[in-house]
Design an enzyme around this catalytic site. Structure first.
Site, mmCIF file in Angstrom:
data_model
loop_
_atom_site.group_PDB
_atom_site.id
_atom_site.type_symbol
_atom_site.label_atom_id
_atom_site.label_comp_id
_atom_site.label_asym_id
_atom_site.label_seq_id
_atom_site.Cartn_x
_atom_site.Cartn_y
_atom_site.Cartn_z
ATOM 1 N N ARG A 36 0.839 -1.206 0.000
ATOM 2 C CA ARG A 36 0.000 0.000 0.000
ATOM 3 C C ARG A 36 0.871 1.252 0.000
ATOM 4 O O ARG A 36 1.974 1.259 0.558
ATOM 5 C CB ARG A 36 -0.913 0.007 1.216
ATOM 6 N N HIS A 154 -9.331 -19.193 13.220
ATOM 7 C CA HIS A 154 -8.204 -18.512 12.586
ATOM 8 C C HIS A 154 -7.400 -17.744 13.631
ATOM 9 O O HIS A 154 -7.840 -17.554 14.759
ATOM 10 C CB HIS A 154 -8.683 -17.547 11.495
ATOM 11 N N HIS A 155 -6.257 -17.255 13.217
ATOM 12 C CA HIS A 155 -5.367 -16.471 14.067
ATOM 13 C C HIS A 155 -6.029 -15.170 14.528
ATOM 14 O O HIS A 155 -7.023 -14.714 13.970
ATOM 15 C CB HIS A 155 -4.080 -16.147 13.296
ATOM 16 N N LYS A 158 -6.964 -12.008 12.009
ATOM 17 C CA LYS A 158 -7.959 -12.023 10.935
ATOM 18 C C LYS A 158 -9.080 -11.034 11.257
ATOM 19 O O LYS A 158 -9.601 -11.025 12.373
ATOM 20 C CB LYS A 158 -8.528 -13.426 10.744
#
Length: 276
Positions: A36, A154-155, A158
Protein backbone atom coordinates in the site's frame (compact mmCIF):
# COMPACT_ATOMS: atom_id res chain seq x y z
CA UNK A 1 9.76 -18.44 -20.36
CA UNK A 2 8.34 -18.20 -16.84
CA UNK A 3 5.06 -16.41 -16.27
CA UNK A 4 5.72 -13.07 -14.57
CA UNK A 5 3.58 -12.69 -11.46
CA UNK A 6 2.81 -9.58 -9.42
CA UNK A 7 1.78 -9.99 -5.79
CA UNK A 8 -0.39 -7.28 -4.22
CA UNK A 9 -0.37 -7.21 -0.44
CA UNK A 10 3.25 -8.31 -0.39
CA UNK A 11 3.83 -7.00 3.11
CA UNK A 12 1.34 -9.41 4.66
CA UNK A 13 1.65 -13.03 5.71
CA UNK A 14 0.28 -14.32 2.42
CA UNK A 15 2.61 -12.04 0.47
CA UNK A 16 5.60 -13.71 2.04
CA UNK A 17 4.10 -17.16 1.48
CA UNK A 18 3.47 -16.33 -2.17
CA UNK A 19 7.10 -15.24 -2.58
CA UNK A 20 8.17 -18.65 -1.25
CA UNK A 21 5.72 -20.49 -3.51
CA UNK A 22 6.91 -18.58 -6.56
CA UNK A 23 10.50 -19.37 -5.65
CA UNK A 24 9.53 -23.07 -5.72
CA UNK A 25 7.63 -22.87 -9.01
CA UNK A 26 9.24 -24.05 -12.24
CA UNK A 27 6.83 -22.07 -14.40
CA UNK A 28 6.27 -18.74 -12.62
CA UNK A 29 8.38 -16.07 -10.99
CA UNK A 30 7.86 -12.97 -8.87
CA UNK A 31 8.22 -9.89 -11.05
CA UNK A 32 6.45 -7.21 -8.96
CA UNK A 33 5.93 -6.89 -5.20
CA UNK A 34 3.19 -4.38 -4.35
CA UNK A 35 2.36 -2.81 -0.99
CA UNK A 36 0.00 0.00 0.00
CA UNK A 37 1.12 3.61 -0.56
CA UNK A 38 2.97 4.95 2.45
CA UNK A 39 4.18 1.54 3.60
CA UNK A 40 7.61 1.47 5.21
CA UNK A 41 8.46 -1.46 2.93
CA UNK A 42 8.50 0.65 -0.24
CA UNK A 43 12.01 0.51 -1.70
CA UNK A 44 13.05 -2.57 0.27
CA UNK A 45 14.31 -5.74 -1.40
CA UNK A 46 11.41 -8.18 -1.87
CA UNK A 47 13.49 -11.28 -1.25
CA UNK A 48 14.90 -9.94 2.00
CA UNK A 49 11.45 -8.91 3.26
CA UNK A 50 10.15 -12.42 2.47
CA UNK A 51 13.07 -14.01 4.30
CA UNK A 52 14.44 -15.57 1.11
CA UNK A 53 17.65 -13.58 0.70
CA UNK A 54 18.43 -10.66 -1.56
CA UNK A 55 16.55 -10.81 -4.89
CA UNK A 56 17.25 -7.47 -6.53
CA UNK A 57 13.51 -6.80 -6.87
CA UNK A 58 12.40 -3.58 -5.21
CA UNK A 59 9.02 -3.35 -3.49
CA UNK A 60 6.76 -0.68 -5.02
CA UNK A 61 3.46 0.96 -4.04
CA UNK A 62 1.49 0.74 -7.29
CA UNK A 63 0.64 -1.82 -9.94
CA UNK A 64 1.57 0.78 -12.54
CA UNK A 65 5.17 0.53 -11.32
CA UNK A 66 5.37 -3.22 -11.84
CA UNK A 67 5.91 -5.38 -14.90
CA UNK A 68 3.78 -8.53 -14.86
CA UNK A 69 1.62 -10.97 -16.82
CA UNK A 70 -0.85 -11.87 -14.07
CA UNK A 71 -1.69 -10.52 -10.61
CA UNK A 72 -2.26 -12.42 -7.37
CA UNK A 73 -4.11 -10.24 -4.89
CA UNK A 74 -4.51 -10.85 -1.13
CA UNK A 75 -5.25 -7.34 0.11
CA UNK A 76 -8.49 -5.68 1.24
CA UNK A 77 -11.88 -5.56 -0.50
CA UNK A 78 -11.48 -1.94 -1.63
CA UNK A 79 -7.90 -2.46 -2.85
CA UNK A 80 -8.87 -5.65 -4.69
CA UNK A 81 -11.70 -3.87 -6.51
CA UNK A 82 -9.31 -1.13 -7.62
CA UNK A 83 -6.59 -3.60 -8.61
CA UNK A 84 -9.05 -5.68 -10.64
CA UNK A 85 -10.18 -2.56 -12.52
CA UNK A 86 -6.55 -1.75 -13.33
CA UNK A 87 -5.88 -5.28 -14.57
CA UNK A 88 -9.04 -5.25 -16.69
CA UNK A 89 -7.96 -1.99 -18.32
CA UNK A 90 -4.54 -3.52 -19.04
CA UNK A 91 -5.90 -6.88 -20.23
CA UNK A 92 -4.13 -8.86 -17.49
CA UNK A 93 -5.62 -11.86 -15.63
CA UNK A 94 -6.06 -11.70 -11.88
CA UNK A 95 -6.37 -14.25 -9.06
CA UNK A 96 -7.99 -12.83 -5.93
CA UNK A 97 -7.92 -14.41 -2.48
CA UNK A 98 -9.28 -11.42 -0.57
CA UNK A 99 -12.41 -12.02 1.52
CA UNK A 100 -14.93 -9.79 3.26
CA UNK A 101 -16.47 -8.10 0.19
CA UNK A 102 -19.89 -6.50 0.60
CA UNK A 103 -22.47 -6.98 -2.16
CA UNK A 104 -21.59 -3.80 -4.06
CA UNK A 105 -17.85 -4.41 -3.89
CA UNK A 106 -18.33 -7.94 -5.19
CA UNK A 107 -20.52 -6.67 -8.03
CA UNK A 108 -17.89 -4.11 -9.05
CA UNK A 109 -15.15 -6.70 -8.76
CA UNK A 110 -16.85 -9.31 -10.92
CA UNK A 111 -17.79 -6.76 -13.57
CA UNK A 112 -14.13 -6.91 -14.61
CA UNK A 113 -14.53 -10.57 -15.58
CA UNK A 114 -16.20 -9.35 -18.79
CA UNK A 115 -12.78 -8.13 -19.92
CA UNK A 116 -10.23 -10.53 -18.42
CA UNK A 117 -10.15 -13.97 -16.80
CA UNK A 118 -10.68 -13.47 -13.07
CA UNK A 119 -10.39 -16.20 -10.46
CA UNK A 120 -12.03 -15.33 -7.14
CA UNK A 121 -11.57 -17.92 -4.40
CA UNK A 122 -12.26 -17.74 -0.70
CA UNK A 123 -9.59 -20.41 -0.31
CA UNK A 124 -6.96 -21.55 -2.81
CA UNK A 125 -5.93 -24.76 -1.07
CA UNK A 126 -6.49 -28.01 -2.94
CA UNK A 127 -7.85 -29.71 0.17
CA UNK A 128 -10.50 -27.08 0.89
CA UNK A 129 -11.79 -27.21 -2.66
CA UNK A 130 -11.98 -30.99 -2.44
CA UNK A 131 -14.03 -30.44 0.73
CA UNK A 132 -16.47 -28.32 -1.27
CA UNK A 133 -17.11 -31.35 -3.50
CA UNK A 134 -17.51 -33.64 -0.48
CA UNK A 135 -19.96 -31.18 1.08
CA UNK A 136 -22.19 -31.34 -1.98
CA UNK A 137 -22.37 -35.11 -1.62
CA UNK A 138 -22.97 -34.99 2.13
CA UNK A 139 -25.68 -32.35 1.74
CA UNK A 140 -27.51 -34.42 -0.89
CA UNK A 141 -27.37 -37.59 1.20
CA UNK A 142 -27.87 -36.24 4.74
CA UNK A 143 -28.87 -32.60 4.48
CA UNK A 144 -32.62 -33.01 4.85
CA UNK A 145 -32.30 -35.21 7.92
CA UNK A 146 -29.46 -33.46 9.76
CA UNK A 147 -28.74 -30.24 11.59
CA UNK A 148 -25.84 -28.47 9.89
CA UNK A 149 -23.23 -26.47 11.78
CA UNK A 150 -20.00 -24.85 10.54
CA UNK A 151 -17.12 -24.15 12.92
CA UNK A 152 -14.02 -22.19 11.86
CA UNK A 153 -10.87 -21.01 13.64
CA UNK A 154 -8.20 -18.51 12.59
CA UNK A 155 -5.37 -16.47 14.07
CA UNK A 156 -6.03 -13.39 16.16
CA UNK A 157 -5.16 -10.99 13.31
CA UNK A 158 -7.96 -12.02 10.94
CA UNK A 159 -10.37 -9.11 10.55
CA UNK A 160 -13.50 -10.69 9.00
CA UNK A 161 -15.86 -13.27 10.46
CA UNK A 162 -17.05 -15.79 9.60
CA UNK A 163 -14.18 -16.56 7.25
CA UNK A 164 -14.75 -16.43 3.52
CA UNK A 165 -14.11 -20.17 3.39
CA UNK A 166 -16.76 -20.87 6.03
CA UNK A 167 -19.26 -18.78 4.09
CA UNK A 168 -18.36 -20.60 0.88
CA UNK A 169 -18.94 -23.92 2.62
CA UNK A 170 -22.31 -22.66 3.80
CA UNK A 171 -23.18 -21.53 0.28
CA UNK A 172 -22.27 -24.94 -1.17
CA UNK A 173 -24.50 -26.72 1.34
CA UNK A 174 -27.37 -24.24 1.02
CA UNK A 175 -27.35 -24.30 -2.79
CA UNK A 176 -27.28 -28.10 -2.83
CA UNK A 177 -30.35 -28.14 -0.56
CA UNK A 178 -32.16 -25.36 -2.43
CA UNK A 179 -31.92 -22.94 0.50
CA UNK A 180 -31.02 -19.24 0.55
CA UNK A 181 -28.04 -18.86 2.88
CA UNK A 182 -28.94 -15.24 3.61
CA UNK A 183 -32.22 -16.47 5.08
CA UNK A 184 -31.11 -19.62 6.91
CA UNK A 185 -27.68 -18.65 8.30
CA UNK A 186 -27.39 -18.21 12.07
CA UNK A 187 -24.19 -16.41 13.08
CA UNK A 188 -24.48 -16.45 16.83
CA UNK A 189 -26.60 -17.83 19.66
CA UNK A 190 -27.14 -16.39 23.12
CA UNK A 191 -29.85 -16.59 25.75
CA UNK A 192 -33.22 -18.25 25.21
CA UNK A 193 -32.93 -19.07 21.51
CA UNK A 194 -35.73 -21.62 21.36
CA UNK A 195 -35.62 -24.98 19.63
CA UNK A 196 -33.33 -25.21 16.62
CA UNK A 197 -34.93 -24.84 13.19
CA UNK A 198 -33.84 -27.79 11.03
CA UNK A 199 -33.43 -25.60 7.93
CA UNK A 200 -30.92 -23.26 9.53
CA UNK A 201 -27.16 -23.46 9.03
CA UNK A 202 -25.18 -22.38 12.07
CA UNK A 203 -21.79 -20.68 12.12
CA UNK A 204 -19.35 -20.54 15.03
CA UNK A 205 -16.16 -18.45 14.90
CA UNK A 206 -12.96 -18.87 16.91
CA UNK A 207 -10.13 -16.32 16.85
CA UNK A 208 -6.83 -16.71 18.66
CA UNK A 209 -3.12 -17.40 18.58
CA UNK A 210 -1.49 -18.29 15.30
CA UNK A 211 -4.08 -20.72 13.88
CA UNK A 212 -3.57 -20.74 10.10
CA UNK A 213 -7.07 -21.99 9.36
CA UNK A 214 -9.43 -24.76 10.45
CA UNK A 215 -12.92 -25.49 9.13
CA UNK A 216 -15.39 -28.21 10.09
CA UNK A 217 -18.89 -28.81 8.75
CA UNK A 218 -21.02 -31.06 10.95
CA UNK A 219 -24.06 -32.98 9.71
CA UNK A 220 -25.77 -33.97 12.97
CA UNK A 221 -28.52 -36.56 12.53
CA UNK A 222 -30.34 -38.73 15.06
CA UNK A 223 -27.90 -41.39 16.24
CA UNK A 224 -24.96 -40.37 14.06
CA UNK A 225 -23.01 -37.45 12.68
CA UNK A 226 -20.63 -36.81 9.82
CA UNK A 227 -17.87 -34.21 10.04
CA UNK A 228 -15.92 -32.87 7.08
CA UNK A 229 -12.84 -31.05 8.33
CA UNK A 230 -9.89 -29.25 6.80
CA UNK A 231 -6.90 -28.05 8.82
CA UNK A 232 -4.15 -25.94 7.32
CA UNK A 233 -0.75 -26.04 9.01
CA UNK A 234 1.02 -23.68 6.62
CA UNK A 235 0.04 -20.73 4.42
CA UNK A 236 2.20 -22.30 1.74
CA UNK A 237 -0.73 -24.57 0.82
CA UNK A 238 -2.82 -21.49 -0.01
CA UNK A 239 0.07 -19.79 -1.78
CA UNK A 240 0.89 -22.75 -4.01
CA UNK A 241 -2.77 -23.01 -4.94
CA UNK A 242 -2.86 -19.32 -5.86
CA UNK A 243 0.22 -19.75 -8.06
CA UNK A 244 -1.46 -22.73 -9.69
CA UNK A 245 -4.53 -20.56 -10.36
CA UNK A 246 -2.40 -17.78 -11.84
CA UNK A 247 -0.73 -20.22 -14.23
CA UNK A 248 -4.12 -21.69 -15.16
CA UNK A 249 -5.47 -18.23 -15.96
CA UNK A 250 -2.48 -17.71 -18.22
CA UNK A 251 -3.10 -21.00 -19.99
CA UNK A 252 0.21 -22.28 -18.59
CA UNK A 253 1.98 -19.48 -20.43
CA UNK A 254 0.54 -20.20 -23.87
CA UNK A 255 -2.38 -17.78 -24.03
CA UNK A 256 -4.73 -16.46 -21.33
CA UNK A 257 -8.10 -18.05 -20.66
CA UNK A 258 -11.18 -16.43 -22.08
CA UNK A 259 -12.55 -13.55 -20.00
CA UNK A 260 -14.86 -14.81 -17.29
CA UNK A 261 -15.44 -15.41 -13.59
CA UNK A 262 -13.70 -18.58 -12.41
CA UNK A 263 -13.02 -20.17 -9.05
CA UNK A 264 -10.51 -22.66 -7.71
CA UNK A 265 -12.71 -25.61 -8.57
CA UNK A 266 -12.42 -24.56 -12.21
CA UNK A 267 -8.64 -24.53 -11.82
CA UNK A 268 -8.67 -28.05 -10.37
CA UNK A 269 -11.07 -29.36 -13.01
CA UNK A 270 -13.82 -30.02 -10.48
CA UNK A 271 -16.47 -27.83 -12.14
CA UNK A 272 -17.77 -29.85 -15.07
CA UNK A 273 -19.29 -26.77 -16.72
CA UNK A 274 -15.87 -25.21 -17.17
CA UNK A 275 -13.81 -28.25 -18.13
CA UNK A 276 -11.75 -27.53 -21.26
Amino acid sequence: MAVQVAVAGFGGRMGRALAAALRLSEHAGLSAAIVRPGSSLVGADAGEVAGLGRSGLTIVDSLAKGDFDVLIDFTTPLASVENAAYCAAQGRPIAIGTTGFDAEQKRRLLANAAKVPLCLASNFSTGVNLCFQLLETAARVMGEDADIEIVEAHHRHKVDAPSGTALSMGEVVAETLGRDLDRVAVYGREGQTGERDRDTIGFATIRGGDVVGEHSVLFLAEGERVEITHRASSRLSFARGAVRAALWLMGSGQSPRAPGHYDMRDVLGLNASHLK
